[in-house]
Structure formats: C-alpha cells, structure tokens
Design a protein around this motif. Structure first.
Motif, PDB file in Angstrom:
ATOM      1  N   ALA A  42      58.213 -87.200  30.367  1.00  0.00           N
ATOM      2  CA  ALA A  42      58.246 -87.756  29.020  1.00  0.00           C
ATOM      3  C   ALA A  42      56.866 -88.291  28.649  1.00  0.00           C
ATOM      4  O   ALA A  42      56.044 -88.602  29.518  1.00  0.00           O
ATOM      5  CB  ALA A  42      59.275 -88.874  28.937  1.00  0.00           C
ATOM      6  N   VAL A  43      56.608 -88.400  27.338  1.00  0.00           N
ATOM      7  CA  VAL A  43      55.325 -88.904  26.843  1.00  0.00           C
ATOM      8  C   VAL A  43      55.591 -90.049  25.877  1.00  0.00           C
ATOM      9  O   VAL A  43      56.448 -89.943  24.991  1.00  0.00           O
ATOM     10  CB  VAL A  43      54.529 -87.787  26.134  1.00  0.00           C
ATOM     11  CG1 VAL A  43      53.190 -88.311  25.635  1.00  0.00           C
ATOM     12  CG2 VAL A  43      54.309 -86.611  27.085  1.00  0.00           C
ATOM     13  N   MET A  44      54.862 -91.157  26.065  1.00  0.00           N
ATOM     14  CA  MET A  44      55.014 -92.314  25.186  1.00  0.00           C
ATOM     15  C   MET A  44      53.660 -92.761  24.665  1.00  0.00           C
ATOM     16  O   MET A  44      52.633 -92.589  25.327  1.00  0.00           O
ATOM     17  CB  MET A  44      55.704 -93.472  25.920  1.00  0.00           C
ATOM     18  CG  MET A  44      54.946 -94.007  27.110  1.00  0.00           C
ATOM     19  SD  MET A  44      55.831 -95.288  28.049  1.00  0.00           S
ATOM     20  CE  MET A  44      56.006 -96.555  26.802  1.00  0.00           C
ATOM     21  N   ASP A  45      53.650 -93.330  23.466  1.00  0.00           N
ATOM     22  CA  ASP A  45      52.415 -93.768  22.812  1.00  0.00           C
ATOM     23  C   ASP A  45      52.272 -95.275  22.952  1.00  0.00           C
ATOM     24  O   ASP A  45      53.188 -96.031  22.586  1.00  0.00           O
ATOM     25  CB  ASP A  45      52.462 -93.375  21.331  1.00  0.00           C
ATOM     26  CG  ASP A  45      51.248 -93.863  20.560  1.00  0.00           C
ATOM     27  OD1 ASP A  45      50.174 -94.013  21.184  1.00  0.00           O
ATOM     28  OD2 ASP A  45      51.367 -94.100  19.349  1.00  0.00           O
ATOM     29  N   LEU A  46      51.130 -95.726  23.482  1.00  0.00           N
ATOM     30  CA  LEU A  46      50.861 -97.158  23.619  1.00  0.00           C
ATOM     31  C   LEU A  46      49.605 -97.573  22.850  1.00  0.00           C
ATOM     32  O   LEU A  46      49.066 -98.654  23.080  1.00  0.00           O
ATOM     33  CB  LEU A  46      50.707 -97.534  25.095  1.00  0.00           C
ATOM     34  CG  LEU A  46      51.966 -97.458  25.956  1.00  0.00           C
ATOM     35  CD1 LEU A  46      51.659 -97.852  27.399  1.00  0.00           C
ATOM     36  CD2 LEU A  46      53.062 -98.365  25.393  1.00  0.00           C
ATOM     37  N   THR A  47      49.156 -96.748  21.928  1.00  0.00           N
ATOM     38  CA  THR A  47      47.953 -97.061  21.166  1.00  0.00           C
ATOM     39  C   THR A  47      48.166 -98.287  20.287  1.00  0.00           C
ATOM     40  O   THR A  47      49.139 -98.366  19.533  1.00  0.00           O
ATOM     41  CB  THR A  47      47.546 -95.871  20.280  1.00  0.00           C
ATOM     42  OG1 THR A  47      47.363 -94.718  21.098  1.00  0.00           O
ATOM     43  CG2 THR A  47      46.261 -96.167  19.522  1.00  0.00           C
ATOM     44  N   GLY A  48      47.242 -99.242  20.393  1.00  0.00           N
ATOM     45  CA  GLY A  48      47.282-100.432  19.557  1.00  0.00           C
ATOM     46  C   GLY A  48      46.255-100.359  18.445  1.00  0.00           C
ATOM     47  O   GLY A  48      45.582 -99.341  18.254  1.00  0.00           O
ATOM     48  N   GLY A  49      46.117-101.449  17.727  1.00  0.00           N
ATOM     49  CA  GLY A  49      45.186-101.491  16.606  1.00  0.00           C
ATOM     50  C   GLY A  49      43.760-101.792  17.002  1.00  0.00           C
ATOM     51  O   GLY A  49      42.862-101.760  16.162  1.00  0.00           O
ATOM     52  N   SER A  50      43.519-102.094  18.290  1.00  0.00           N
ATOM     53  CA  SER A  50      42.184-102.414  18.783  1.00  0.00           C
ATOM     54  C   SER A  50      42.142-102.130  20.276  1.00  0.00           C
ATOM     55  O   SER A  50      43.172-101.870  20.913  1.00  0.00           O
ATOM     56  CB  SER A  50      41.859-103.897  18.537  1.00  0.00           C
ATOM     57  OG  SER A  50      42.722-104.725  19.311  1.00  0.00           O
ATOM     58  N   PHE A  51      40.939-102.184  20.843  1.00  0.00           N
ATOM     59  CA  PHE A  51      40.778-102.012  22.289  1.00  0.00           C
ATOM     60  C   PHE A  51      41.632-103.029  23.025  1.00  0.00           C
ATOM     61  O   PHE A  51      42.361-102.676  23.961  1.00  0.00           O
ATOM     62  CB  PHE A  51      39.297-102.184  22.651  1.00  0.00           C
ATOM     63  CG  PHE A  51      38.982-102.046  24.124  1.00  0.00           C
ATOM     64  CD1 PHE A  51      38.507-100.853  24.630  1.00  0.00           C
ATOM     65  CD2 PHE A  51      39.137-103.126  24.981  1.00  0.00           C
ATOM     66  CE1 PHE A  51      38.205-100.729  25.990  1.00  0.00           C
ATOM     67  CE2 PHE A  51      38.843-103.018  26.338  1.00  0.00           C
ATOM     68  CZ  PHE A  51      38.373-101.813  26.839  1.00  0.00           C
ATOM     69  N   GLU A  52      41.543-104.293  22.612  1.00  0.00           N
ATOM     70  CA  GLU A  52      42.265-105.359  23.297  1.00  0.00           C
ATOM     71  C   GLU A  52      43.768-105.179  23.205  1.00  0.00           C
ATOM     72  O   GLU A  52      44.497-105.393  24.187  1.00  0.00           O
ATOM     73  CB  GLU A  52      41.868-106.725  22.721  1.00  0.00           C
ATOM     74  CG  GLU A  52      40.438-107.147  23.008  1.00  0.00           C
ATOM     75  CD  GLU A  52      39.413-106.410  22.142  1.00  0.00           C
ATOM     76  OE1 GLU A  52      39.823-105.785  21.123  1.00  0.00           O
ATOM     77  OE2 GLU A  52      38.218-106.459  22.472  1.00  0.00           O
ATOM     78  N   GLU A  53      44.252-104.773  22.033  1.00  0.00           N
ATOM     79  CA  GLU A  53      45.692-104.585  21.870  1.00  0.00           C
ATOM     80  C   GLU A  53      46.197-103.402  22.694  1.00  0.00           C
ATOM     81  O   GLU A  53      47.259-103.469  23.319  1.00  0.00           O
ATOM     82  CB  GLU A  53      46.032-104.375  20.391  1.00  0.00           C
ATOM     83  CG  GLU A  53      47.535-104.304  20.121  1.00  0.00           C
ATOM     84  CD  GLU A  53      47.855-104.131  18.650  1.00  0.00           C
ATOM     85  OE1 GLU A  53      48.972-103.665  18.347  1.00  0.00           O
ATOM     86  OE2 GLU A  53      46.994-104.458  17.803  1.00  0.00           O
ATOM     87  N   SER A  54      45.432-102.310  22.718  1.00  0.00           N
ATOM     88  CA  SER A  54      45.824-101.153  23.520  1.00  0.00           C
ATOM     89  C   SER A  54      45.831-101.501  25.005  1.00  0.00           C
ATOM     90  O   SER A  54      46.739-101.095  25.756  1.00  0.00           O
ATOM     91  CB  SER A  54      44.870 -99.984  23.271  1.00  0.00           C
ATOM     92  OG  SER A  54      45.006 -99.480  21.962  1.00  0.00           O
ATOM     93  N   LEU A  55      44.834-102.253  25.455  1.00  0.00           N
ATOM     94  CA  LEU A  55      44.777-102.663  26.857  1.00  0.00           C
ATOM     95  C   LEU A  55      45.967-103.554  27.201  1.00  0.00           C
ATOM     96  O   LEU A  55      46.605-103.379  28.253  1.00  0.00           O
ATOM     97  CB  LEU A  55      43.467-103.397  27.136  1.00  0.00           C
ATOM     98  CG  LEU A  55      43.267-103.955  28.547  1.00  0.00           C
ATOM     99  CD1 LEU A  55      43.381-102.853  29.593  1.00  0.00           C
ATOM    100  CD2 LEU A  55      41.920-104.674  28.656  1.00  0.00           C
ATOM    101  N   ALA A  56      46.285-104.474  26.309  1.00  0.00           N
ATOM    102  CA  ALA A  56      47.442-105.349  26.537  1.00  0.00           C
ATOM    103  C   ALA A  56      48.731-104.534  26.602  1.00  0.00           C
ATOM    104  O   ALA A  56      49.609-104.784  27.451  1.00  0.00           O
ATOM    105  CB  ALA A  56      47.533-106.397  25.436  1.00  0.00           C
TER     106      ALA A  56
END
Length: 352
Positions: A42-56
């Motif tokens: 399966a594939v899931m998207d974890l992209t956030g609105g910023s570097f910090e949000e995506s890392l979190a």
C-alpha cells in the motif's frame, strides 16, 4: 532487508523547482500506487505544508509504514535521514531536485521519475538495499538545541553562504549554484574555528583553523556535481573534514577552479583534509562570525557543534542490479584517488 514491506509512505516537496515539485510528486505517487497494486504494498501520503510538518508526520506515523519514499532534492534526503535514520526502515529516493548530490553519489537516477520508481519497486520486490553512513550534528553549550542527521555535507563557512544564496530565485540547478559561488568568491572572509577531531586511527588532532571554508563531508558532491570531497566514501564509518589552508590568492583560485568537477580538487595543497570519527567545532573570537551551518541544503544552526560519523545508519532502497557491487566500487575509487593525489590516507598529509 529481511522484513516484508506492506506499506510505503511518500513525502514530496510541493514548492520545489519553482512549483513543479508538486507535479513531480503526483507523478511518482501515482506510479508507486499502481506498482503497489501489482506487488502487494500500500502507498500513503505524509506530505505536510512545510519541511518541519512533513518530518513530524513521518516520525509520528512511523508505526504505519515499512518504508519511506521522498521525492525532491537533497533537502528531502535530509528529511528522510532525520525521519528514519537508525531505525532500519529503508529510504527510497526519487531525485528530482536541482542538486541531487546524494543520489548522484549513489549512482541513482536523477530527474528520471519513472526510472527511479522502477528501481524502488524492484528493490522492494527483491529486498535489495544499501546501508550507508550519516553525519549527526549536536549542539554544544548555547547551541544545545541542535540535533540533526545529514547524508551529504555539513557546510560551516563560505560553503554555507553559497548554499544560503542558492535558495535565491536565480536559474535552477548547477547554474544557480555557480552563480552563488561567483558572488561569494568576491567577498571571502577568513573565519576562525577551533577544531578537535578524533581521527580515523583514534588519535586526537586539535588545532585552530583560520579559513573561509570548512566542511564535514559524508558524500563527494555539492551544488549539482561539484566534488568538494572526492575521497568521501559512504560505507567507511568516517566523515571527511575539508578546509582551505589559508585565504587563497587570485592565482590559486584560478588554478583550482578547473578541478571542481574532475575529482582533483584535493590534489592542491591549498586544501587540508582529514578523515574523522567525530569532530567538535567552535568559533574563535576576534574573527567574523561564520554563517549559519547548513546540511544537505537545510539550515542547522550556529557553532559550537559536535559532529559524529554514524556507521551505516541509513538504509537506502537501490535497484537489484547495482546493490551487490556499488559500495565496494565506490570505496575502491576513493582509495585510488587518494593515492593518485599523493596523500596519506591516515594523516591526510601529502607524501613526499
């Protein structure tokens, strides 16, 4: 890579490449989704609105995925390294940024989305990966809040200023980086560093370095292919400390500039070089304040810091065709070029 991969998390950088990063990410995510249906993941998207949000997001949801795929440039490699470095979870790389220096060093596809995804899927299906070194930066004293991993280079002097200027809106890729180099070379400053390094053989080398450039490298390249450290190896459990021995004269600069792409930069005695297990770097008062440190093109913080080599702490998905021989070949290359340039691999000095 023994464990079966059931879920792949994906993170992109929508603002990269003047907004084209979102298009590249959507293409890669769609391709991975189709291949997941075929190969059973399966594939899931974890992209956030910023570097910090995506890392979190990547850290907070780590129990939900078995592998992480990042789509973008070296900054996204930094995100992946800080999200899953040391965990044993593998990192897949779809390199579509302007530099792509870490991917270049591993001989992964650059700006070829379909080929990169095909390689990642092949690695998942066949269970092939490489364990590579990372650098770990921690703050000392007033910089104690710094705690960052990096895969490529920690830039501490004019190299950091160039990286900072590279965030501008000049043309993309190596042209933008070279434009930044040209500007910063006209305003070189000698910064004062106190360095305490544990060398490859365990000896301690403590010295003051007055120099416009100081880099702690894990990879060879920076700025879309400039070989700042041609000797770097991804699997030796060491980092490479590189600096300019003194403020260069115009004639010296003219002699070394042709070598920035041919792997012979450190053959010039203008450069100091040591292989290190760890190094503490602090500022010497009375000299200009060094720029903010940058690693993999991302801001880290200010001196003083301690940098430690993390032996094979980052697992990277690689195509089956190159997994068995790649790191051995890269390590052999490193030994060859050190001998070619007449340096001693332990002391870093030139051999008469």
């Amino acid at each position: 890579m023994a464990e079966t991969i059931g879920t792949v998390a994906c993170i992109g950088n929508p603002i990269a490449d003047k907004g084209h990063g979102e298009e590249a990410y959507e293409r890669a995510f769609d391709l991975l989704g189709r291949e997941g249906e075929r190969y059973g993941f399966a594939v899931m998207d974890l992209t956030g609105g910023s570097f910090e949000e995506s890392l979190a997001n990547a850290r907070q949801h780590a129990e939900l995925y078995d592998a992480l795929v990042v789509v973008g440039g070296d900054g996204m490699i930094a995100l992946g390294a800080n999200a899953i470095g040391g965990s044993g979870k593998p990192l897949g790389i779809v390199a579509v940024g302007s530099g792509n220096d870490f991917a270049r060093g591993l001989e992964l596809p650059v700006n070829r989305i379909e080929t990169a995804v095909e390689g990642i899927v092949g690695a998942i299906a066949c269970g092939t990966s490489l364990d590579v070194d990372m650098g770990h930066v921690t703050g000392i004293g007033e910089s104690a809040s710094i705690d960052r991993y990096y895969a490529g280079m920690l830039s501490c002097g004019v190299d950091a200023s160039i990286n900072d200027r590279n965030h501008s809106h000049l043309p993309n890729g190596s042209l933008r980086y070279l434009a930044a180099v040209a500007v910063e070379l006209t305003r070189l400053k000698a910064y004062g560093y106190h360095v305490r390094a544990v060398l490859a053989d365990g000896r301690v080398d403590e010295r003051d370095i007055v120099s416009p450039l100081l880099t702690v490298a894990n990879s060879r390249h920076i700025g879309g292919g400039i070989e700042v450290c041609p000797y770097a190896s991804f699997d030796d459990g060491l980092l490479d400390l590189v600096w300019l021995d003194h403020m260069p004269k115009l004639g010296e600069l003219a002699r070394i500039v042709p070598n920035v792409y041919n792997g012979r930069l450190l053959a010039h005695p203008l450069f100091g070089w040591r292989r290190v297990r760890e190094v503490e770097i602090s500022r010497i008062e009375g000299y200009p304040v060094p720029p903010m440190l940058m690693a993999d093109g991302e801001y880290v913080g200010d001196l003083p810091v301690k940098v430690t080599a993390m032996d094979r702490a980052l697992r990277v998905l690689v195509p089956p065709a190159v997994a068995d021989q790649q790191l051995r070949r890269l390590d052999d290359r490193s030994s060859v070029v050190i001998r070619r340039d007449g340096r001693d691999s332990l002391t870093g000095e030139f051999v008469c």
